[in-house]
Design an enzyme around this catalytic site. Structure first.
Site, PDB file in Angstrom:
ATOM      1  N   CYS A   6       6.783 -29.241  20.201  1.00 11.01           N
ATOM      2  CA  CYS A   6       6.502 -28.414  21.372  1.00 11.01           C
ATOM      3  C   CYS A   6       5.025 -28.042  21.446  1.00 11.01           C
ATOM      4  O   CYS A   6       4.384 -28.225  22.473  1.00 11.01           O
ATOM      5  CB  CYS A   6       7.342 -27.135  21.335  1.00 11.01           C
ATOM      6  SG  CYS A   6       9.055 -27.390  21.799  1.00 11.01           S
ATOM      7  N   HIS A   7       4.494 -27.499  20.378  1.00 13.11           N
ATOM      8  CA  HIS A   7       3.204 -26.809  20.468  1.00 13.11           C
ATOM      9  C   HIS A   7       1.986 -27.688  20.201  1.00 13.11           C
ATOM     10  O   HIS A   7       0.859 -27.256  20.423  1.00 13.11           O
ATOM     11  CB  HIS A   7       3.216 -25.578  19.566  1.00 13.11           C
ATOM     12  CG  HIS A   7       4.286 -24.607  19.968  1.00 13.11           C
ATOM     13  ND1 HIS A   7       4.242 -23.925  21.161  1.00 13.11           N
ATOM     14  CD2 HIS A   7       5.451 -24.240  19.373  1.00 13.11           C
ATOM     15  CE1 HIS A   7       5.323 -23.162  21.267  1.00 13.11           C
ATOM     16  NE2 HIS A   7       6.075 -23.340  20.198  1.00 13.11           N
ATOM     17  N   CYS A  13       0.829  -1.195   0.000  1.00 12.25           N
ATOM     18  CA  CYS A  13       0.000   0.000   0.000  1.00 12.25           C
ATOM     19  C   CYS A  13       0.871   1.256   0.000  1.00 12.25           C
ATOM     20  O   CYS A  13       0.596   2.220  -0.701  1.00 12.25           O
ATOM     21  CB  CYS A  13      -0.871  -0.030   1.254  1.00 12.25           C
ATOM     22  SG  CYS A  13      -2.459   0.735   1.038  1.00 12.25           S
ATOM     23  N   CYS A  23      12.139 -19.322  17.563  1.00 10.35           N
ATOM     24  CA  CYS A  23      11.910 -20.765  17.701  1.00 10.35           C
ATOM     25  C   CYS A  23      12.971 -21.530  16.907  1.00 10.35           C
ATOM     26  O   CYS A  23      13.507 -22.533  17.377  1.00 10.35           O
ATOM     27  CB  CYS A  23      10.534 -21.162  17.183  1.00 10.35           C
ATOM     28  SG  CYS A  23       9.203 -20.822  18.347  1.00 10.35           S
TER      29      CYS A  23
END
Lengths: 155, 275, 109
Positions: free
Chosen positions: B194-195, B128, B236
């Protein structure tokens, strides 16, 4: 869980890799920490050796801080805050940081009440000592321990 | 010390696998069912609920939340005329984003027709600036970019994350999904280790979250400031000793889309406050 | 370097005798003098906000002295007893003497 076997064998190569990675992490040398004696000396300097009472100071500190970078420290002291009877200054100290001083506050009767809240850095689990100086020259103090945990990825 | 940290990180995951999962929230948490039936989990929870009161209290108070300092900066930029077209972002942004302002924060990354690909919020803003404003693009992790993305996403605060992953977005979604489960780095781990497998378990003294990104850009105590999702991805990657990709890399945009989809239905919390 | 900008919260109106809470926040890295630049390895010199002063109609009412142990983006909250309408001025002093200020009015009915 399936990754257990992966994690249970940290090879020498892995360990070395971790060590070299650790070298890239910034360490500010091996810091010396303040201790109870440094805080005691500080208090002695502030009070001129006068006796310090206990009580009337309410501390608001977390028992466990998940991160030592910003730990809430707040206190309130019961005081009429009149011209004749008010809290003049409050000193916040920590006995496990590189230096014991955290912050000090000067109060005036115009405030009507005596309390303050800020956020501090704590290097490790330690005691926070709050020393208050009254307008008549007397002192009182309170203390509490904050357990600082260090994150696995976050720390 | 860092060596010990890293080894303990790995060891605590072993411990996490060996013991029963500890309850990771106190009952006040909003636990939602995944919106999509193909979601790998039974429950979706914001990272907010994996943190203790000391941290949550700060996010709960817009004044105490230091992330607001950055969002305030973004608000100033929003109405500031910049570039050769003599326009501010507020005058042209909805046209670039192709959705209303109060929706943008809950639907990006998104397939953008003008860009003919899935792009992140940062990329819409720079597109933009370059095309509609004739202004220079912001650097990805600059205070200006963080401010404007925080401000724009905040306009959707409280509404539910709802990224589209079908149709023209499906290729990026599939790519993101592959990356999420791909083992990388010297620790040979994927995001999912991990998640997905270990959220609610401690990695050393840190409780692993589901890795939802509904609060980004977020203020992190570790950073002493606000950072983007891609900064978190890079962190990470470094944690697992993998080579991080550059900000705005196509793979990170794909991973961002996939990760956002895993949190579809969560409330936008930008700017969140985390450790 | 990040732009330094304060944020303050003062109630617009208060009743006479009411004790109001004032909050102030400023964006500042609070360099302790112990950290190093990750890229260059050079020590980052200490630069902190070392003092915060709140005054009401020109009279200092509260002062905070910050040490490096105060967190980045220092936050402070304190009470004030509303007695008359007036204006607060807040001043943050950085190491080296630079000052940042903000002011807010409060009407007391």
């Amino acid at each position: 869980m399936k990754q257990t076997t992966q994690f249970s064998s940290i090879s020498r190569r892995h360990a070395l890799a971790m060590l070299s990675a650790a070298g890239a992490v910034v360490l500010a040398g091996v810091p010396a920490y303040a201790d109870g004696a440094a805080v005691a000396a500080k208090i002695k300097g502030l009070t001129g050796g006068r006796s310090v009472g206990e009580g009337d100071i309410e501390l608001d500190l977390p028992e466990i801080a998940e991160n030592g970078n910003a730990v809430k420290v707040a206190f309130s002291i019961n005081s009429p805050m009149t011209v004749d009877n008010y809290v003049k200054a409050v000193h916040v100290m920590a006995d496990g940081n590189p230096t014991p001083d955290v912050a000090s506050f000067n109060f005036t009767p115009a405030m009507g009440a005596c309390s303050a809240s800020t956020r501090m850095r704590l290097a490790k689990t330690q005691n926070i000592i709050v020393l208050a100086e009254m307008n008549d020259g007397s002192f009182k103090q309170a203390q509490a321990t904050v357990k600082v945990t260090i994150g696995g990825c976050g720390g | 010390m860092r060596l010990a940290v890293t080894i303990t990180m790995a060891l605590s995951l072993i411990a996490g696998a060996a013991f029963a999962k500890t309850p990771y929230h106190d009952g006040t948490a909003e636990v939602i069912k995944p919106v999509d039936k193909n979601h790998p989990l039974d429950e979706v929870v914001s990272g907010y609920n994996f943190r203790k009161a000391m941290i949550r209290d700060v996010q709960d108070d817009d004044f105490e939340n230091p992330g607001m300092l950055v969002a305030d900066h973004g608000e100033e930029l929003w109405d500031t005329v910049d570039g050769s077209a003599g326009k501010s972002l507020s005058q042209v942004f909805e046209g670039c984003a192709e959705v209303p302002l109060d929706v943008v924060g809950s639907v990006y990354p998104r397939f953008n027709n003008a860009a003919s690909k899935v792009i992140s919020l940062e990329q819409v803003i720079n597109m933009c600036r370059e095309t509609a404003m004739g202004a220079k693009p912001y650097k990805w992790e600059s205070r200006d970019m963080l401010g404007i993305t925080a401000y724009v996403r905040m306009q959707s605060r409280g509404s539910r994350v709802n990224v589209a992953v079908d149709g023209k977005a499906s290729a990026a979604f599939e790519r993101g999904k592959d990356l999420y489960y791909k083992r990388v780095g010297q620790l040979d781990m994927s995001c999912a280790h991990c998640h997905e497998d270990n959220y609610g378990n401690y990695i050393r003294a840190d409780m692993l979250s589901q890795g939802n990104i509904n609060g980004f850009p977020t203020y992190r105590l570790k950073w002493n400031g606000v950072g983007s999702t891609h900064r978190r991805f890079r962190g990470c990657m470094k944690n697992i000793r993998a080579k991080p990709l550059p900000y705005g890399h196509e793979d990170y945009v794909a991973l961002e889309l996939y990760t956002a989809w895993r949190g579809n239905g969560l409330k936008v919390e930008t700017p969140a406050y985390r450790n | 370097m990040a732009k330094i900008k304060p944020r303050v919260k003062v109630p617009k109106k208060a009743a006479a005798g009411e004790i109001v809470e004032i909050k102030a926040l400023i964006s500042h890295p609070m360099h302790t003098g112990r950290g190093k630049n990750k890229k260059t390895g050079k020590k980052i010199p200490r630069k902190i906000i070392n003092k915060f002063v709140a005054s009401f109609d020109g009279q200092d009412v509260f002062t905070a002295n910050f040490e490096p142990a105060v967190s980045a983006n220092p936050y402070i909250a304190f009470p004030f007893k509303a007695s008359k309408s007036g204006a607060f001025t807040f001043k943050w002093v950085e190491d080296g003497g630079a000052e940042f200020t903000a002011s807010k009015k409060m009407t007391v009915a």
